[in-house]
Design a protein around this motif. Sequence first.
Motif: not given
Length: 719
Positions: A257-276
């Motif tokens: 509503t304020n004509s803000a620029p919107v960026y798109f992409g991805f996020t991801g996380a590892n917790g107690g385990y790991v994974q590519e």
Amino acid sequence: MKKFGIIRWGYVFFFSIFLLCGKQEIVHAAVSAPDFPTLAIDDSLITPVGQAGSPQGEPGVNYVQINDGATTNSSGGVWFNKPVSFTRSFRLEMAFCIDNTATDSDGLAFVMQSSGLNALAEQAGPTIGVWSNTGGTTPLSTGAIPQSFAIEFDTFYNNAGLTGDGMMDRDVPSGHHIAWNFPGSNDAYTTDGWLIIDKVLNHRDTVSVSDISDGVWHSFTVVFDQPTQTLRYTVPDFGVDVTVPVDDTFKSNLNLTNSAPVYFGFTGANGGYVQEKAVAFVDVEGLVELEMRTGVFEKDPVKLLLDTGTTLSQPATVDNSKTITYATYLSYKSTSDLADLESGILLSSLFPEGLSLVPEAVYFGKASEIMVNGMPEGGTALPFVIENGQLVATLPDMVKGNEYIVHFSVNYTEAPLNQNLDIAIPVQTVFNGNAFVSSMTSGDPEIHYYQMTGIFPPTLTTGSASLAESKADLQIVRQKRNSYIPITIDDQNSTQAKIYVTEFFTEDVTITETDFSEAALVERGTLSEPLTDTLVLDTEELEPGTTYYLASYVIDTEGNRSATRYYGIDFRGIVEFQRAPASITATVTLNELVRSIRDDGFAYIAIAFDQEALLSISNTSEGTWQLSGQIKDFMQEQQLLAEEIQLVLYDPVTNQLVASVTSEEQVIFQQEPTGATDLTLDLQEYDCYFRFVPKLDLILPGTYTGTVDWLLESTIINE
């Protein structure tokens, strides 16, 4: 198949084992590069945050790793540098891959946000790098990426608060799932628990899936339809097809509503385990509204040959002597989502063999600044290469709301061997695009082409262009000698040429086509060899003292004819020693010898000629002549008649000495400037004697033979 539905007390048990053992088993694996084409992503197009790395893979098969397989409790993200504004429809095609490990670790999220290129959730693990912190209630969205919309690909069922896993997934079935919400909104969360307060995510349009983390690349598409104000996302491999209304709530959460620029992409996380976890960007459509068309013009005068935006009823024909200008029009519409396109986009134009840049430059500029009288002129020179039949120019930065022109000029410089030129020149321009703008093509080589024609006539480089010019460059040719006319032919593409010539003619004669006849065929093995010949022409019928001319032209293998060239000769006469007695014989007896001695003490032995004894010189030249003679020893069997012998000629009527030939070379006769040009002397008409001082006691009777050396000289100079 992994295990997902482990009860809360089971987690407590395994957590206890972890504490007792003091270490966690980490399974290392690797994500493979996509086996399909992707956008050519590099560091200039994206911004990685957190644990996310730089683009990997070969150009056109790129991906970005969000999480590695070694670091626990970590998160990362990757954002496209160019924002979108939801002012026009767009389509984003992507893919993701989560490694197939023994234990899953949280997941990935596709995110659209107006918080900037460094956006990332405060916590890792269950937040998947986008959602709020798992604990705390003031406010509920604390730690999340503000002003955002997220679609999660969740691979770890968080529903065990006492184990530290949190309860973000309490309201969905156990297992992997795909859902969406607004991470920065308090309405996206509720709470659970009384001793430990855990955050619960309000999942929307949840789709349970069997196994997201299977080590396989999965296609994922997001489409915004501007007319209907909807956002639709699909994951075909899992049967996911969800439509989200882009209503006031959506716009408010992303600050649209304020004509803000919107960026798109991805996020991801590892917790107690790991994974590519890795993502790839396959295609982006609709962020840029760009129009392109290419015009081809003939210069001097300006003439449009074709426009790739239209189809002509028949192809234009242009002569290869003309300079052709290619002008590609790029209209970067103000309605585009992206405000600008960075430099580096490639613009390719078909550049068939035979075309040459003139000058060797490709120019770029705003249409309003470089268009002059309907043609582009000047601009900024672009880097370019010509290879594999393409001219590829690298475009600079472009800003929306502008119209640009890329232009260059060409000549056709090649010639087919032993053929005239008649070739179709196809026209096609490809805007190769980048991560933000799709590639586009303007022009179909089957439809958009122009016909290049041309002839390559031979040129006679010897001779003169006119009779008057040849008159100033006459070749001197003497009587009784051939005329040698050098022929040199320049021809760009022929291996042979026929030479046509006339007979010699004088200036007052008008020649016609029927006066020419074929004189020679000149051939060569390769074009690097010269086409040369020398015409050998007989001059027997020509009159000395006359200027003659010869006309010639050549016709090459293709039948092209050269211009007629003229050759002039100054035909001159010669001085010719036609006849003279070479040897003279005298028979001497003692009685005759005694009787021949005169009062001057010389003996005069008469010479009688048994055959014709002519001394003859002709002169048809512009010069004069003189005849010298020298008598050689008269001998009989090695016996000299006398030490000095003279051949003397007396006029039989006046008894005057006409000429004498001695042992010393001397002029006997010479042409006078105003006298007769020829000399004809019959020696039998004169009294001819051998004159010498006899030594009677030494002379032996007999026949004595001697020779006379004649030397004819003239004043002729061959200039």
